[in-house]
Design an enzyme around this catalytic site. Structure first.
Site, PDB file in Angstrom:
ATOM      1  N   ASP A 182      -4.990  46.422  32.376  1.00  0.00           N
ATOM      2  CA  ASP A 182      -5.290  47.402  33.064  1.00  0.00           C
ATOM      3  C   ASP A 182      -4.299  48.767  32.521  1.00  0.00           C
ATOM      4  O   ASP A 182      -3.274  48.484  32.055  1.00  0.00           O
ATOM      5  CB  ASP A 182      -4.945  47.392  34.635  1.00  0.00           C
ATOM      6  CG  ASP A 182      -6.063  46.377  35.089  1.00  0.00           C
ATOM      7  OD1 ASP A 182      -7.113  46.702  34.574  1.00  0.00           O
ATOM      8  OD2 ASP A 182      -5.759  45.522  36.076  1.00  0.00           O
ATOM      9  N   ASP A 196      -2.487  50.621  34.301  1.00  0.00           N
ATOM     10  CA  ASP A 196      -1.569  50.698  35.376  1.00  0.00           C
ATOM     11  C   ASP A 196      -0.229  50.137  35.023  1.00  0.00           C
ATOM     12  O   ASP A 196      -0.135  49.536  33.731  1.00  0.00           O
ATOM     13  CB  ASP A 196      -2.290  50.254  36.614  1.00  0.00           C
ATOM     14  CG  ASP A 196      -2.153  48.707  36.644  1.00  0.00           C
ATOM     15  OD1 ASP A 196      -1.619  48.116  35.549  1.00  0.00           O
ATOM     16  OD2 ASP A 196      -2.710  48.087  37.457  1.00  0.00           O
TER      17      ASP A 196
END
Ligand code: TSJ
Length: 645
Positions: A505, A507
């Site tokens: 991801d 993130d």
């Protein structure tokens, strides 16, 4: 005959010389990659290094103490020194001012041009004409003998003949150039890239003051670097977030004939080996004779010291790797006619340098250890512990090997392998998390795409030894799936997939997993990066829906553009925009279409250069000291998404 010889020796007639000059610089514009490596950002930055190298030569000659590099508004570059100023008088061979020759005649040699690397006087810095050929415009000012001389060019052609434009009471050279946007993929300079390089040059030339300054609006900043301790301070800098085993950096230096060598080293309590080497201030990441001499002598000195004082028994010697566990060393040699070899011309080939470095280490390191028995004992203990750990690692490895021999092709349980066997055609997706792993398994083309999900907290490879890595339940599946071993035994020919794609991801957690995997590859499977087998998948950030039409976007700009396109003329149409929270949220067909389908996906190839640049990220993030790590995370938290690679 070299380019320079042809240009200067044969063509005494001005007309002929001019034609040759134009042909020389035309060759640079036709095949820029031959002269500066590439026309990507790396080549763009190389232009600055070529100019700065000339000023550093002046410093090496003992006539320059300060160099100032400025990124101007609009991405032109100014390099200024306080040297003697490039000679402006007429050169007898060419009948032209020396200053003009420097900028219009293609010089022999050079790192990428093939052939030797020979420059009379200086050690490098031949590329002023190459930079000139690749600049939309370039102006040089020479301050010398009370006058300011100026000359200008455009794409290598003279636009303003040499002329006196004023008076001065200083001396020096100032070059300002605008890289030619027609020649480069990008003409945007990166401050940090230049800063890092200038810092390195400041370490390598003790006492030289280098300033780097960004004048572009909104990003104004500057740094001045001057290290009286030279490469000793370089070692301190590399070890700044580590715990050193001895306070003083050990320094060894000497010369033979025209060649000089300096070595600085310090051990820390970690397990990695960091040897950074240079020949004539040029980084040699592929090593070469200077590194070979250093390693051989280090191993010999540690063993003979250990034998002499009863710490090592005759049949129980420590290996080279044992002696280099936790070492940080910088080696800098200077020589005339350096031979650069290897794939990227980044390996020093001159054999007499091996002898020089070997002799210096043999004599001076042995003497240092005799004079500092406490430091010597600490280093020997470290090598002996490394030796025992390596034995344990070997046993652990053999037990894995036996297990896989018994169980046939004992691939990890979690691996969803592909059908194809030819590694040139296959891809391994290393996916963060079980749910994303599930979507990837369902969405993939199982003929050639294999999936390996990783989950939970990864091992911090910066802080452990090889034996722990073999036993680690997160990394072992990666090692086994790739099938090429690890560390010294890593054999890229056994690799089971020629694309290793990290899919995580965008993130903080994803960034963490990427950084850890990259650290792991960098430390234990470096050829994987060197040979370009590692990629990052690039998942989309946004999903846009209008009625039955769905599209995705990879950036904020793309989101706005796609949204406008979907709306078309119908300004009030509702386009629903949602942010992908994570890979796990995508259904298999979405994941296939946006991120995995080779005909539509974007992959970012991870190079060794990326890894080296990230090295500071991992030493700071993964190192032992808590304080810098905390400060780093706090500082970078807002950029967490961009922080990876
Ligand atoms: F060439 C260049 F444009 F890349 C460049 C050269 C750029 C910069 C910023 C500086 C220089 C440079 C060259 N600085 N200092 C010198 N020195 C000489 O070229 C020089 C001066 C005097 C003598 C001498 O024998 O009197 C010899 C040289 C090679």
């Amino acid at each position: 005959m070299s380019e320079m010889e042809r240009n200067t020796a044969v063509n005494t007639e001005y007309g002929g010389a001019e034609i040759q000059v134009l042909e020389g610089l035309e060759a640079v514009r036709k095949r820029p990659g031959m002269y500066i490596g590439s026309t990507s950002a790396s080549g763009l930055h190389h232009l600055v290094y070529e100019i700065v190298d000339n000023a550093i030569d002046e410093a090496l000659a003992g006539h320059c103490t300060e160099i100032h590099v400025t990124i101007n508004e609009g991405n032109s570059i100014t390099v200024r020194d306080n040297g003697r100023g490039i000679p402006v008088d007429i050169q007898p061979q060419t009948g032209r001012p020396a200053l003009e020759v420097v900028f219009t005649v293609l010089h022999a040699g050079g790192k990428f041009g093939g052939g030797g690397y020979k420059v009379s006087g200086g050690l490098h810095g031949v590329g002023a004409s190459v930079v000139n050929a690749l600049s939309e415009w370039l102006t040089v000012q020479v301050r010398k003998e009370g006058k300011i001389h100026e000359m200008s060019f455009s794409r290598g052609n003279i636009t303003k003949e040499i002329a006196v434009v004023g008076d001065t009471d200083t001396t020096g050279t100032t070059v300002t150039f605008m890289p030619d946007a027609e020649m480069f993929d990008t003409v945007e300079y990166d401050y940090e890239t230049l800063h890092t390089r200038m810092r390195e040059q400041a370490f390598l030339n003790a006492g030289l003051r280098i300033t780097i300054e960004d004048k572009r609006s909104g990003r104004e900043q500057s740094h001045t670097m001057c290290y009286e301790g030279g490469i000793r301070e370089f070692v301190t800098y590399i070890n700044k977030n580590k715990t050193a085993l001895h306070e003083e950096v050990i320094f060894v230096s000497g010369a033979k004939g025209d060649s000089t060598a300096e070595i600085a080293l310090q051990y820390h309590d970690g397990y990695n080996e960091t040897i950074v080497s240079f020949a004539n201030d040029i980084n040699t990441p592929e090593g070469g004779m200077h590194e070979t001499g250093f390693k051989a002598a280090l191993t010999r000195v540690l063993n003979s010291y250990g034998l002499k004082y009863g710490m090592i028994k005759e049949n129980d010697k420590v290996s080279g790797d044992d002696c280099r566990e936790g070492i940080t060393a910088v080696i800098s040699v200077k020589l005339t006619e350096a031979q650069f070899e290897g794939q990227t011309k980044a390996k020093l080939g001159n054999a007499h340098i091996r002898t020089l470095v070997d002799n210096l280490i043999s004599d001076q390191l042995m003497a240092y250890m005799e004079e500092h028995p406490q430091v010597a004992r600490m280093i020997l203990d470290k090598a002996l512990t490394a030796n025992r750990a390596r034995e344990a690692a070997r046993r652990a490895r053999e037990s894995i090997r036996r297990k896989s021999a018994l169980g046939g092709a004992a691939m990890p349980d979690k691996l969803r392998d592909c059908n194809e066997n030819n590694p040139e055609l296959t891809e391994l997706y290393i996916v963060e998390g079980d749910s994303a792993g599930g979507s990837a398994t369902d969405g993939r083309d199982s003929r050639f795409q294999a999936i390996l999900p990783l989950w939970g907290k990864m091992l911090n490879v910066e802080r452990v030894r090889a034996d722990k890595i073999y036993g680690n339940d997160k990394l072992q599946p990666v090692i086994v799936a790739l099938g090429a071993g690890l560390g010294e035994e890593f054999d890229v020919n056994k690799l089971r997939y020629h694309k290793v794609i990290i899919m995580a991801d965008a993130d903080v957690d994803g960034s963490h997993i990427r950084t850890l995997l990259l650290t792991f590859f960098f430390r234990y499977m470096r050829p994987l990066l060197e040979q370009g087998y590692v990629y990052a998948a690039v998942p989309p950030l946004y999903k846009l829906t209008r009625g039955k039409t769905t599209r995705v976007a990879f950036s904020d700009e793309e989101r706005d553009r796609v949204s406008a396109e979907m709306r078309g003329d119908n300004l009030n149409a509702k386009v629903d925009i949602s942010r992908f929270k994570g890979l796990g949220e995508m259904d298999p067909s979405e994941l296939w279409e946006t991120t995995m389908d080779p005909t539509t996906r974007t992959l970012k190839q991870i190079t060794l250069e990326d890894a080296i640049r990230a090295d500071e990220t991992f030493t700071v993030l993964m190192g032992e000291k808590v304080e810098p790590r905390k400060a780093f995370i706090e500082e970078k938290a807002k950029y967490a998404v961009n922080l990876d690679f």
